[in-house]
Design an enzyme around this catalytic site. Sequence first.
Site, PDB file in Angstrom:
ATOM      1  N   ALA A  71      -5.698  -1.991   4.801  1.00  0.00           N
ATOM      2  CA  ALA A  71      -7.111  -1.631   4.991  1.00  0.00           C
ATOM      3  C   ALA A  71      -7.863  -1.831   3.692  1.00  0.00           C
ATOM      4  O   ALA A  71      -7.266  -1.891   2.611  1.00  0.00           O
ATOM      5  CB  ALA A  71      -7.236  -0.169   5.431  1.00  0.00           C
ATOM      6  N   TYR A  72      -9.174  -1.936   3.826  1.00  0.00           N
ATOM      7  CA  TYR A  72     -10.071  -1.918   2.664  1.00  0.00           C
ATOM      8  C   TYR A  72     -10.315  -0.432   2.400  1.00  0.00           C
ATOM      9  O   TYR A  72     -11.057   0.222   3.133  1.00  0.00           O
ATOM     10  CB  TYR A  72     -11.367  -2.636   3.011  1.00  0.00           C
ATOM     11  CG  TYR A  72     -12.320  -2.845   1.857  1.00  0.00           C
ATOM     12  CD1 TYR A  72     -12.639  -4.129   1.424  1.00  0.00           C
ATOM     13  CD2 TYR A  72     -12.918  -1.773   1.190  1.00  0.00           C
ATOM     14  CE1 TYR A  72     -13.527  -4.337   0.378  1.00  0.00           C
ATOM     15  CE2 TYR A  72     -13.789  -1.977   0.142  1.00  0.00           C
ATOM     16  CZ  TYR A  72     -14.096  -3.258  -0.258  1.00  0.00           C
ATOM     17  OH  TYR A  72     -14.977  -3.452  -1.304  1.00  0.00           O
ATOM     18  N   THR A  73      -9.648   0.125   1.386  1.00  0.00           N
ATOM     19  CA  THR A  73      -9.663   1.579   1.185  1.00  0.00           C
ATOM     20  C   THR A  73     -10.525   2.034  -0.004  1.00  0.00           C
ATOM     21  O   THR A  73     -10.549   3.224  -0.305  1.00  0.00           O
ATOM     22  CB  THR A  73      -8.229   2.115   0.986  1.00  0.00           C
ATOM     23  OG1 THR A  73      -7.629   1.380  -0.085  1.00  0.00           O
ATOM     24  CG2 THR A  73      -7.396   1.990   2.237  1.00  0.00           C
TER      25      THR A  73
ATOM     26  N   GLY B  67       0.817  -1.220   0.000  1.00  0.00           N
ATOM     27  CA  GLY B  67       0.000   0.000   0.000  1.00  0.00           C
ATOM     28  C   GLY B  67       0.847   1.265   0.000  1.00  0.00           C
ATOM     29  O   GLY B  67       2.073   1.215   0.141  1.00  0.00           O
TER      30      GLY B  67
ATOM     31  N   TYR C 147     -17.307   2.795   4.593  1.00  0.00           N
ATOM     32  CA  TYR C 147     -15.870   2.787   4.893  1.00  0.00           C
ATOM     33  C   TYR C 147     -15.609   3.433   6.260  1.00  0.00           C
ATOM     34  O   TYR C 147     -14.915   2.868   7.109  1.00  0.00           O
ATOM     35  CB  TYR C 147     -15.122   3.524   3.780  1.00  0.00           C
ATOM     36  CG  TYR C 147     -13.679   3.841   4.082  1.00  0.00           C
ATOM     37  CD1 TYR C 147     -12.691   2.852   4.037  1.00  0.00           C
ATOM     38  CD2 TYR C 147     -13.292   5.143   4.418  1.00  0.00           C
ATOM     39  CE1 TYR C 147     -11.360   3.158   4.318  1.00  0.00           C
ATOM     40  CE2 TYR C 147     -11.971   5.451   4.694  1.00  0.00           C
ATOM     41  CZ  TYR C 147     -11.012   4.456   4.647  1.00  0.00           C
ATOM     42  OH  TYR C 147      -9.704   4.771   4.929  1.00  0.00           O
TER      43      TYR C 147
HETATM   44  N1  LIG Z   1      -5.901   6.374   1.012  1.00  0.00           N
HETATM   45  C1  LIG Z   1      -6.435   7.386   1.676  1.00  0.00           C
HETATM   46  O1  LIG Z   1      -6.781   8.441   1.113  1.00  0.00           O
HETATM   47  C2  LIG Z   1      -6.630   7.301   3.167  1.00  0.00           C
HETATM   48  C3  LIG Z   1      -7.276   8.348   3.832  1.00  0.00           C
HETATM   49  C4  LIG Z   1      -7.438   8.277   5.206  1.00  0.00           C
HETATM   50  C5  LIG Z   1      -6.961   7.177   5.903  1.00  0.00           C
HETATM   51  N2  LIG Z   1      -6.354   6.167   5.230  1.00  0.00           N
HETATM   52  C6  LIG Z   1      -5.901   5.011   6.005  1.00  0.00           C
HETATM   53  O2  LIG Z   1      -4.489   4.948   5.928  1.00  0.00           O
HETATM   54  C7  LIG Z   1      -4.060   3.572   5.963  1.00  0.00           C
HETATM   55  C8  LIG Z   1      -3.145   3.303   4.793  1.00  0.00           C
HETATM   56  O3  LIG Z   1      -3.878   3.510   3.602  1.00  0.00           O
HETATM   57  P1  LIG Z   1      -3.190   3.488   2.160  1.00  0.00           P
HETATM   58  O4  LIG Z   1      -3.589   4.734   1.468  1.00  0.00           O
HETATM   59  O5  LIG Z   1      -1.751   3.124   2.283  1.00  0.00           O
HETATM   60  O6  LIG Z   1      -4.003   2.290   1.517  1.00  0.00           O
HETATM   61  P2  LIG Z   1      -3.774   1.562   0.119  1.00  0.00           P
HETATM   62  O7  LIG Z   1      -2.688   2.238  -0.655  1.00  0.00           O
HETATM   63  O8  LIG Z   1      -5.095   1.386  -0.499  1.00  0.00           O
HETATM   64  O9  LIG Z   1      -3.200   0.161   0.567  1.00  0.00           O
HETATM   65  C9  LIG Z   1      -4.005  -0.740   1.268  1.00  0.00           C
HETATM   66  C10 LIG Z   1      -3.158  -1.934   1.632  1.00  0.00           C
HETATM   67  O10 LIG Z   1      -3.995  -2.831   2.337  1.00  0.00           O
HETATM   68  C11 LIG Z   1      -3.831  -4.116   1.735  1.00  0.00           C
HETATM   69  N3  LIG Z   1      -5.020  -4.931   1.911  1.00  0.00           N
HETATM   70  C12 LIG Z   1      -6.283  -4.723   1.454  1.00  0.00           C
HETATM   71  N4  LIG Z   1      -7.062  -5.761   1.781  1.00  0.00           N
HETATM   72  C13 LIG Z   1      -6.281  -6.634   2.473  1.00  0.00           C
HETATM   73  C14 LIG Z   1      -6.505  -7.890   3.075  1.00  0.00           C
HETATM   74  N5  LIG Z   1      -7.706  -8.502   3.032  1.00  0.00           N
HETATM   75  N6  LIG Z   1      -5.471  -8.493   3.712  1.00  0.00           N
HETATM   76  C15 LIG Z   1      -4.260  -7.915   3.759  1.00  0.00           C
HETATM   77  N7  LIG Z   1      -3.966  -6.751   3.184  1.00  0.00           N
HETATM   78  C16 LIG Z   1      -4.972  -6.116   2.553  1.00  0.00           C
HETATM   79  C17 LIG Z   1      -3.570  -3.820   0.285  1.00  0.00           C
HETATM   80  O11 LIG Z   1      -3.039  -4.968  -0.336  1.00  0.00           O
HETATM   81  P3  LIG Z   1      -3.219  -5.247  -1.916  1.00  0.00           P
HETATM   82  O12 LIG Z   1      -2.126  -4.453  -2.591  1.00  0.00           O
HETATM   83  O13 LIG Z   1      -3.055  -6.708  -2.046  1.00  0.00           O
HETATM   84  O14 LIG Z   1      -4.590  -4.757  -2.294  1.00  0.00           O
HETATM   85  C18 LIG Z   1      -2.592  -2.679   0.424  1.00  0.00           C
HETATM   86  O15 LIG Z   1      -1.315  -3.150   0.735  1.00  0.00           O
HETATM   87  C19 LIG Z   1      -5.342   2.749   5.997  1.00  0.00           C
HETATM   88  O16 LIG Z   1      -5.661   2.436   7.325  1.00  0.00           O
HETATM   89  C20 LIG Z   1      -6.397   3.679   5.455  1.00  0.00           C
HETATM   90  O17 LIG Z   1      -7.687   3.359   5.931  1.00  0.00           O
HETATM   91  C21 LIG Z   1      -6.157   6.206   3.889  1.00  0.00           C
END
Ligand SMILES: NC(=O)c1ccc[n+]([C@@H]2O[C@H](COP(=O)([O-])OP(=O)(O)OC[C@H]3O[C@@H](n4cnc5c(N)ncnc54)[C@H](OP(=O)(O)O)[C@@H]3O)[C@@H](O)[C@H]2O)c1
Length: 311
Positions: free
Chosen positions: A59-61, A10, A130
Site C-alpha cells: 500500500a501507499y502508507t 513491508g 490516504y
Molecule cells: N502502517 C500503519 O500504521 C497502517 C495502519 C492501518 C492500516 N495499514 C494497512 O496495512 C497494510 C500493511 O501496511 P504496512 O504497515 O505493512 O505498510 P508498509 O510497512 O509501509 O509497507 C508497504 C509495502 O507496500 C509496498 N509498496 C508501496 N508502493 C508500492 C507499489 N507501487 N507497488 C508495489 N508495492 C508497493 C512497499 O514497498 P517498498 O518497500 O518498495 O516501498 C512495502 O512493501 C496496508 O494495507 C496499510 O494500508 C497500515
Amino acid sequence: MKILVTGKTGQVGHELERSLQGVGEIIAVDRAQMDLSNLDQVREVIRSVKPDLIINSAAYTAVDKAESDPDAAMIINGIAPGVMAEEAKKIGAAIIHYSTDYVFDGTKRGSQGEFVPYTEDDAPNPVNVYGKTKLAGELAVIDSGCPHLILRTSWVYSTHGKNFLLTMLRLGNERSELNVVDDQWGSPTWSGWIADTTTQIINKCAIKKSGDQQDIGLDLSSFNGIYNLVNSGYTTWCRFARQIFIEAAGKGNLIGQNIPSVLPIGTRDYPVPATRPANSELHIGKLQTLLGTPVTSWEHSLIACLRNFRQ
Ligand SMILES: NC(=O)c1ccc[n+]([C@@H]2O[C@H](COP(=O)([O-])OP(=O)(O)OC[C@H]3O[C@@H](n4cnc5c(N)ncnc54)[C@H](OP(=O)(O)O)[C@@H]3O)[C@@H](O)[C@H]2O)c1
C-alpha cells in the site's frame, strides 16, 4: 495451495512470509516484481502465478505525503486492489486485502460523549487522502465480486520499517523529554500478530480437497466480508510511548540509561499535512467470534514484538 503475497518488504508482508510457511506455496513479491502503479504488470503477474489466494499487504502508507500525491496513492490503494480482485475472480481465487481505521472520520461517540469503537457496519467517512484511497480500494475489491476478506487494522508497528515504535526508541536515545499527542485514541497493532492472525484465519477457511494431507484448498464461501483486525484495548500515542519506554527499559540494549519524560500534547500542537481521526477505535467482537479466542492485548503484543530485537 499457492499464495501470492504483495508488499514483501513491508511491516506486514515481511511477517506474512514467515507466518505462512507451511500453509502453502508462498510467492512473495516486492515492488520491482509487481508494481501496483503498473496495472498491466499486476495483471501479468497474477496470470502467470495463478494463485489460489492473493494477500495484498502492499500500500501507499505515507499518510502525510499522500495529501500532495493523491494520484499515486489512488492508483496503488484505490485502483490496483480492484484489478487484483478482478484477476483473482477470473481464476477462481480469493483475496485478502488490508485496510485501515482511517476510513472513518473519528467522531463516533456514545450517549455520554465518550469515544466508542467503530464496528464493521459503521459508515466510513475518511478525512484524509490516504483514507479516501483506502476506502476506494475496499469498494473496488467488494465490487469485483471476488471472494474477499478485508482486514482493517490500525497503528501498525514492527521491528523494522518506518513506525512509531522505532521512532520512539530512536528519539528516546537522543532526548530527555518528548511531546506526544494524547488526544487520538486507537489500538497499536504489531505486524507479527497481524500476520499470525491472518494465517489463523486462512487455516479456518481451509478445506481438504482429497485424502492427501497436502491437498488443501479454500472454502471460498467464508471469504465474504470486512473484519476489524487490531490488538485489543485502546490507548493514545502518548500512553503508547510511555508503555514502550517502560517495556524497553527492561531490555538494556534498546534505550540508554535515562528513560525520557513523555509529555502529553494535543493534536493541534503537532501540525501535520493530513488530518487524523480522533477516535480510531475499532470493535473486535466480529474477529473474536471468528477466531473463537480472545484477541491479544496491545500491551502483550508490544512485549512480544520487543522480544524480537536481538539481545
Ligand atoms: N502502517 C500503519 O500504521 C497502517 C495502519 C492501518 C492500516 N495499514 C494497512 O496495512 C497494510 C500493511 O501496511 P504496512 O504497515 O505493512 O505498510 P508498509 O510497512 O509501509 O509497507 C508497504 C509495502 O507496500 C509496498 N509498496 C508501496 N508502493 C508500492 C507499489 N507501487 N507497488 C508495489 N508495492 C508497493 C512497499 O514497498 P517498498 O518497500 O518498495 O516501498 C512495502 O512493501 C496496508 O494495507 C496499510 O494500508 C497500515
